[in-house]
Design an enzyme around this catalytic site. Sequence first.
Site, PDB file in Angstrom:
ATOM      1  N   ASN A  85      -5.540   7.656 -17.034  1.00 48.92           N
ATOM      2  CA  ASN A  85      -4.671   8.836 -17.631  1.00 48.92           C
ATOM      3  C   ASN A  85      -3.309   8.222 -18.283  1.00 48.92           C
ATOM      4  O   ASN A  85      -3.336   6.832 -18.086  1.00 48.92           O
ATOM      5  CB  ASN A  85      -4.615   9.586 -16.493  1.00 48.92           C
ATOM      6  CG  ASN A  85      -3.827  10.953 -16.608  1.00 48.92           C
ATOM      7  OD1 ASN A  85      -4.053  10.962 -18.022  1.00 48.92           O
ATOM      8  ND2 ASN A  85      -4.610  11.449 -15.575  1.00 48.92           N
ATOM      9  N   HIS A 115       5.908 -15.031 -12.612  1.00 49.18           N
ATOM     10  CA  HIS A 115       6.809 -16.328 -13.136  1.00 49.18           C
ATOM     11  C   HIS A 115       7.014 -17.593 -12.353  1.00 49.18           C
ATOM     12  O   HIS A 115       7.236 -16.871 -10.872  1.00 49.18           O
ATOM     13  CB  HIS A 115       8.142 -15.416 -13.823  1.00 49.18           C
ATOM     14  CG  HIS A 115       7.956 -14.788 -14.673  1.00 49.18           C
ATOM     15  ND1 HIS A 115       7.433 -14.944 -16.183  1.00 49.18           N
ATOM     16  CD2 HIS A 115       7.958 -13.440 -14.957  1.00 49.18           C
ATOM     17  CE1 HIS A 115       7.537 -13.816 -16.439  1.00 49.18           C
ATOM     18  NE2 HIS A 115       7.404 -12.803 -16.306  1.00 49.18           N
ATOM     19  N   GLY A 142      -1.664   7.998  -9.246  1.00 48.89           N
ATOM     20  CA  GLY A 142       0.035   8.055  -9.783  1.00 48.89           C
ATOM     21  C   GLY A 142       0.607   7.312  -9.274  1.00 48.89           C
ATOM     22  O   GLY A 142       1.121   7.323  -8.388  1.00 48.89           O
ATOM     23  N   ALA A 160      -0.679   7.698  -4.306  1.00 48.18           N
ATOM     24  CA  ALA A 160       0.160   8.126  -5.605  1.00 48.18           C
ATOM     25  C   ALA A 160       1.454   7.142  -5.435  1.00 48.18           C
ATOM     26  O   ALA A 160       2.205   7.164  -3.447  1.00 48.18           O
ATOM     27  CB  ALA A 160       0.711   9.300  -5.579  1.00 48.18           C
TER      28      ALA A 160
END
Length: 183
Positions: A85, A115, A142, A160
């Site tokens: 999405n 890193h 989401g 989510a």
Amino acid sequence: MEKITEFEKMRSEQMYYFSDPEVAADIKKANLLCARLNTMTVFDDDYREVIRELIPDIPDSATITPPFHCDHGNGILLGEDTFINYGCVMLDGAYIHIGKNVKIGPHCQFYTPSHPKDFFERREPKETSYPISIGDDTWLGGGVIVCPGVKIGARCVIGAGAVVVHDIPDDSIAVGNPAQVKV
């Protein structure tokens, strides 16, 4: 002995310089293609052509809904009938493997780079990337963030907003920050 390139180091979990000309050129190509992709919809006539140039092996049945951002594109491997999405970010220094029939909610983020922990080293343009894997038939709600080196099993549901920092076994429901298996 043949010298390994920075690009090859990137794809093999070794420290590499992302300022290397080959790596930087690949990032530039992906950035230009993402910018082009982000001016269209999945219904535009040239959508498939642009997405295939960005992600060469994308199946015809897979869909990525713009806007979309990635570092390389060629490090993203998608299964059949996968749907991604709006607003997804995939930093694909290492490979991101996404299985078949996977549903990825809006604004999900997949980070393969890591890193250096030492701040002096972090001042240099170098990092290590670790692959991410998402199993078949998994659903990410989401805003899920998947961190470097994480494997999410098949048939999982990730709630989510979860931040996935550890592997999730098959057939699990995981939620929270950090994501914890609930079922």
